[in-house]
Design an enzyme around this catalytic site. Structure first.
Site, PDB file in Angstrom:
ATOM      1  N   GLU A  43       3.229  -0.362  12.816  1.00 39.07           N
ATOM      2  CA  GLU A  43       4.590  -1.179  13.187  1.00 39.07           C
ATOM      3  C   GLU A  43       5.735  -0.551  13.479  1.00 39.07           C
ATOM      4  O   GLU A  43       6.748  -1.071  14.130  1.00 39.07           O
ATOM      5  CB  GLU A  43       4.976  -1.570  11.567  1.00 39.07           C
ATOM      6  CG  GLU A  43       5.526  -0.426  10.598  1.00 39.07           C
ATOM      7  CD  GLU A  43       5.853  -1.012   9.512  1.00 39.07           C
ATOM      8  OE1 GLU A  43       4.841  -1.817   8.798  1.00 39.07           O
ATOM      9  OE2 GLU A  43       7.029  -0.788   8.902  1.00 39.07           O
ATOM     10  N   ARG A  62       2.287  -0.105   2.603  1.00 41.70           N
ATOM     11  CA  ARG A  62       2.480   0.627   3.859  1.00 41.70           C
ATOM     12  C   ARG A  62       1.037   0.264   4.569  1.00 41.70           C
ATOM     13  O   ARG A  62      -0.194   0.255   4.046  1.00 41.70           O
ATOM     14  CB  ARG A  62       2.568   2.156   3.568  1.00 41.70           C
ATOM     15  CG  ARG A  62       3.715   2.604   3.017  1.00 41.70           C
ATOM     16  CD  ARG A  62       4.812   2.347   4.196  1.00 41.70           C
ATOM     17  NE  ARG A  62       6.034   3.065   3.641  1.00 41.70           N
ATOM     18  CZ  ARG A  62       7.121   2.419   2.923  1.00 41.70           C
ATOM     19  NH1 ARG A  62       7.023   0.997   2.643  1.00 41.70           N
ATOM     20  NH2 ARG A  62       8.275   2.652   2.652  1.00 41.70           N
ATOM     21  N   ASP A  97       2.967  -7.531   5.369  1.00 41.60           N
ATOM     22  CA  ASP A  97       4.372  -7.460   5.560  1.00 41.60           C
ATOM     23  C   ASP A  97       4.313  -6.002   6.137  1.00 41.60           C
ATOM     24  O   ASP A  97       5.519  -5.690   6.463  1.00 41.60           O
ATOM     25  CB  ASP A  97       5.218  -7.312   4.133  1.00 41.60           C
ATOM     26  CG  ASP A  97       6.688  -7.148   4.260  1.00 41.60           C
ATOM     27  OD1 ASP A  97       7.124  -7.976   5.379  1.00 41.60           O
ATOM     28  OD2 ASP A  97       7.330  -6.209   3.960  1.00 41.60           O
TER      29      ASP A  97
END
Ligand code: NAD
Length: 337
Positions: free
Chosen positions: A266, A237, A261
């Protein structure tokens, strides 16, 4: 039996495809909503018995209270992480929270390996060069993974799958987890304190959940402890790393390369096509300027096997809740530590 009425938030076309397949018998009534669940969008839950949410839906106390008033009794996360849910508020309101603890740990571990390999051999730059008919190799130098030390922080399902991959590459594996995994130890991973892992690893990969104690686990101090020029990969996370500290680490060369990622902020960016818009997040924009940074937009889970597992387990959770009052994979407040 009419089944449960479920408002499914943050849905993309692929979510619909996999959920419709898993719900082929029409057991439940699924209403797909493109919007994220937030305090503003709660009214779109209409008369749902349950809401189905993903990683960036907001399920805080205010949202839970509003859902409770509408008669929602179940929050079904269609992901493994549950850091976006106020579990205490849910418990106090009598709302059950469930998740998909395991769908395909391989999907995430394999994507982590993809980031690692691409960063090491600069595949992103090589791809662009060859398309420009620039066949020079200068700047693309990598290193053999065999014999290097990989540090795996969090050796649950995904971390363990990544340990297996790294052992396959011939790496020495160091691991850090408050609950060591016997399978990883049997594979040869050596459990060490975090500082030792950071000091000794050529590659550090994060696979722990985001909790109050892992927020900014990788901060200025952790980066100072890392082996200079090491590779850092985060597919867990975003907020497990302090992005500003990592940017400083990239600028000084303390961090040799970075694969992400997930990103702290985000929620305002990922899962949408913003290619025609101005990017307002200056921290993210700075990350994009580094040649030794690869960012993917929370796609590590995104395989056909994982989406099938997510849809099937989510509907099994909901079905069990409907028939017994208990979800199969309830998230309890004990997991908050
Ligand atoms: P898991 O619960 O099986 O394993 C997590 C492990 O982390 C556990 O062994 C736990 O003891 C350990 N841990 C907890 N606190 C720690 C700490 N301070 N230091 C080191 N280890 C610690 O979870 P999982 O299925 O392996 O998933 C891990 C995380 O990956 C999830 O919580 C989620 O945030 C993330 N995830 C990301 C994606 C993606 O698409 N990028 C997909 C799925 C999961």
């Amino acid at each position: 039996m009419p089944g449960m009425r479920i408002a499914v938030y943050s849905t993309q076309p692929y979510d619909r495809r996999f959920f419709d397949t898993a719900n082929a018998h029409g057991t439940h009534v699924l209403t797909y909503l493109e919007a994220r669940l937030t305090a503003q969008t709660v009214p779109t839950a209409a008369d749902a018995d349950a809401v189905c949410v993903f990683v960036n839906d907001v399920v805080n106390a205010e949202v839970l209270q509003a859902l409770h008033c509408r008669g929602v009794r179940l929050v079904a996360l269609r992901c493994a992480g549950f850091n976006n849910v106020d579990l205490i508020a849910a418990r106090d309101l009598g709302i059950t929270v469930c998740r998909v603890p395991e769908y395909s740990p391989y999907a995430v571990a394999e994507h982590t390996a993809a980031l690692m390999l691409a960063l090491n051999r600069k595949t992103h730059r090589a791809y662009a060069r060859v398309r420009e008919r620039n066949f020079a190799l200068e700047g693309l130098l990598g290193f053999d993974l065999r014999g290097k030390t990989a540090g795996v922080v969090g050796t649950g399902r995904i971390g363990a799958a990544f340990v297996r991959i790294m052992v396959g590459f011939g790496c020495t594996v160091l691991a850090h987890d408050p609950y060591p995994n016997a399978e990883c130890a049997a594979l040869g991973a050596r459990y060490v304190p975090l500082e030792e892992l950071l000091r000794a690893s050529d590659i550090v990969s994060l696979h722990c959940p985001l909790t109050p104690s892992t927020r900014h686990l990788i901060d200025d101090g952790a980066i100072a402890a890392m082996r200079r020029g090491a590779m850092l990969i985060n597919t867990s996370r975003g907020a497990v790393i302090d992005t500003r500290a990592v940017i400083n680490g990239l600028k000084t060369g303390a961090i040799g390369s970075l694969g992400l990622d997930v990103y702290e902020e985000e929620a305002d960016l990922f899962f949408r096509d913003l290619s025609d818009e101005i990017l307002h997040d200056d921290v993210f924009a700075r990350l994009l300027t580094f040649p030794n940074v690869i960012i993917t937009a929370h796609q590590a889970f995104f395989t056909a096997e994982a989406l099938t597992g997510i849809a099937e387990t989510t509907l099994a959770n909901i079905g069990a809740f409907e028939s017994t009052g208990k979800a199969l994979h309830k998230v309890s407040t004990e997991r908050l530590a």
